[in-house]
Design a protein around this motif. Structure first.
Motif, PDB file in Angstrom:
ATOM      1  N   ILE A 142       2.348 -16.968   5.487  1.00  0.00           N
ATOM      2  CA  ILE A 142       1.928 -15.723   4.837  1.00  0.00           C
ATOM      3  C   ILE A 142       1.230 -14.836   5.859  1.00  0.00           C
ATOM      4  O   ILE A 142       0.286 -15.257   6.528  1.00  0.00           O
ATOM      5  N   GLU A 143       1.700 -13.617   5.981  1.00  0.00           N
ATOM      6  CA  GLU A 143       1.098 -12.672   6.922  1.00  0.00           C
ATOM      7  C   GLU A 143      -0.229 -12.151   6.377  1.00  0.00           C
ATOM      8  O   GLU A 143      -0.450 -12.117   5.156  1.00  0.00           O
ATOM      9  N   ASP A 144      -1.094 -11.739   7.270  1.00  0.00           N
ATOM     10  CA  ASP A 144      -2.444 -11.311   6.886  1.00  0.00           C
ATOM     11  C   ASP A 144      -2.427 -10.151   5.893  1.00  0.00           C
ATOM     12  O   ASP A 144      -3.208 -10.132   4.930  1.00  0.00           O
ATOM     13  N   ASN A 145      -1.523  -9.190   6.102  1.00  0.00           N
ATOM     14  CA  ASN A 145      -1.501  -8.021   5.218  1.00  0.00           C
ATOM     15  C   ASN A 145      -0.932  -8.335   3.836  1.00  0.00           C
ATOM     16  O   ASN A 145      -0.992  -7.502   2.926  1.00  0.00           O
ATOM     17  N   ASP A 146      -0.381  -9.546   3.656  1.00  0.00           N
ATOM     18  CA  ASP A 146       0.149  -9.950   2.347  1.00  0.00           C
ATOM     19  C   ASP A 146      -0.735 -10.985   1.651  1.00  0.00           C
ATOM     20  O   ASP A 146      -0.439 -11.371   0.509  1.00  0.00           O
ATOM     21  N   THR A 147      -1.775 -11.426   2.316  1.00  0.00           N
ATOM     22  CA  THR A 147      -2.597 -12.522   1.791  1.00  0.00           C
ATOM     23  C   THR A 147      -3.196 -12.200   0.430  1.00  0.00           C
ATOM     24  O   THR A 147      -3.131 -13.011  -0.510  1.00  0.00           O
ATOM     25  N   ARG A 190       4.949  -4.143  -5.775  1.00  0.00           N
ATOM     26  CA  ARG A 190       4.386  -4.791  -4.579  1.00  0.00           C
ATOM     27  C   ARG A 190       4.363  -6.311  -4.746  1.00  0.00           C
ATOM     28  O   ARG A 190       4.610  -7.056  -3.795  1.00  0.00           O
ATOM     29  N   HIS A 191       4.090  -6.785  -5.956  1.00  0.00           N
ATOM     30  CA  HIS A 191       4.067  -8.224  -6.207  1.00  0.00           C
ATOM     31  C   HIS A 191       5.469  -8.824  -6.000  1.00  0.00           C
ATOM     32  O   HIS A 191       5.620  -9.897  -5.401  1.00  0.00           O
ATOM     33  N   LEU A 192       6.460  -8.121  -6.507  1.00  0.00           N
ATOM     34  CA  LEU A 192       7.834  -8.612  -6.344  1.00  0.00           C
ATOM     35  C   LEU A 192       8.277  -8.565  -4.882  1.00  0.00           C
ATOM     36  O   LEU A 192       9.011  -9.443  -4.421  1.00  0.00           O
ATOM     37  N   ASP A 193       7.839  -7.540  -4.166  1.00  0.00           N
ATOM     38  CA  ASP A 193       8.175  -7.461  -2.738  1.00  0.00           C
ATOM     39  C   ASP A 193       7.688  -8.706  -2.001  1.00  0.00           C
ATOM     40  O   ASP A 193       8.407  -9.269  -1.165  1.00  0.00           O
ATOM     41  N   VAL A 194       6.494  -9.136  -2.324  1.00  0.00           N
ATOM     42  CA  VAL A 194       5.912 -10.316  -1.674  1.00  0.00           C
ATOM     43  C   VAL A 194       6.668 -11.581  -2.080  1.00  0.00           C
ATOM     44  O   VAL A 194       6.941 -12.458  -1.249  1.00  0.00           O
TER      45      VAL A 194
END
Length: 233
Positions: A96-101, A147-151
């Motif tokens: 998991i990338e920091d900007n998606d945490t 945004r949730h679905l993108d992740v």
């Protein structure tokens, strides 16, 4: 049938026929030059040899790899049984990338449930016939932030959202083909029905996911509805 046999299989057939012809000549000469009537006459020979031929031919047709060769059979299997794609993973596919945490922690407890809901939507004929499934349309259907679905797609889907959308469309196209759609309508019409912008885009994606062109699949498939398997899993 002969056109479908590989070169290697043809060569094996020719070799087999030459050997059998040679053996028949040898046996014929034996009967011509030696008195074998006490042990076996020609009538008995032909009866027994016919029985042997029946057994050999029955075995060959029960094992078509002998006739067509392995490569052609494997190609035929691929034509009639498209590969099933593993789309979703319950575990993250990468770190998991920091900007998606932050977002990932928000949806973490609901990921399995959301994936199940997406799977249900991708099998809804009424839905996929009307709209293209992407993060925007899915977010609207699931009533959750895009945004949730993108992740979720980024870390739990084996395909990009664009490839996922096209895979759902091709899966729908296969179902329509299986139901006899192309007996009444054209390939171009099928592509439009499955919401592709052009026949070229439809044909490209069909070959990408199924492995063969639409025409090759239709001419080789002819599978009954009960044998239809979804591309998606």
């Amino acid at each position: 049938m002969f056109d479908k046999i590989s070169y290697r299989a043809k060569k094996n057939w020719v070799l087999l026929m030459v050997i059998l012809t040679f053996l028949l000549v040898v046996y014929s000469n034996c009967f011509a030059f030696f008195d074998l009537s006490v042990q076996m006459n020609l009538n008995a020979f032909y009866r027994y040899s016919s029985l042997c031929w029946f057994v050999i031919l029955f075995f060959m047709f029960k094992n078509p790899v002998i006739i067509f060769g392995e490569s052609y059979l494997l190609q035929s299997i691929n034509l009639t049984k498209p590969q099933t794609f593993q789309v979703w993973s319950n575990k993250p596919l990468k770190a998991i990338e920091d900007n998606d945490t932050t977002v990932y922690k928000t949806v973490y407890d609901k990921i399995d449930f959301i994936i199940l809901e997406i799977k249900a939507l991708q099998k809804s004929i009424a839905l996929i016939s009307a709209i293209t499934l992407n993060t925007e349309t899915l977010a609207k259907e699931l009533k959750m932030p895009k945004r949730h679905l993108d992740v979720i797609f980024k870390y739990h889907c084996h395909y990009s959202i664009n490839d996922f959308s096209n895979l759902v469309k091709i899966d729908h196209a296969l179902l329509l083909i299986n139901e006899g759609y192309l007996k009444k309508y054209t390939v171009d019409s099928l592509g439009k029905t499955c919401l592709f912008n052009s026949r070229f885009t439809f044909s490209t994606n069909f070959k990408k996911f199924v492995g063969v062109s639409v025409s090759d699949f239709v001419s080789s498939a002819n599978i009954p509805e009960k044998d239809y398997q979804h591309l998606l899993s």
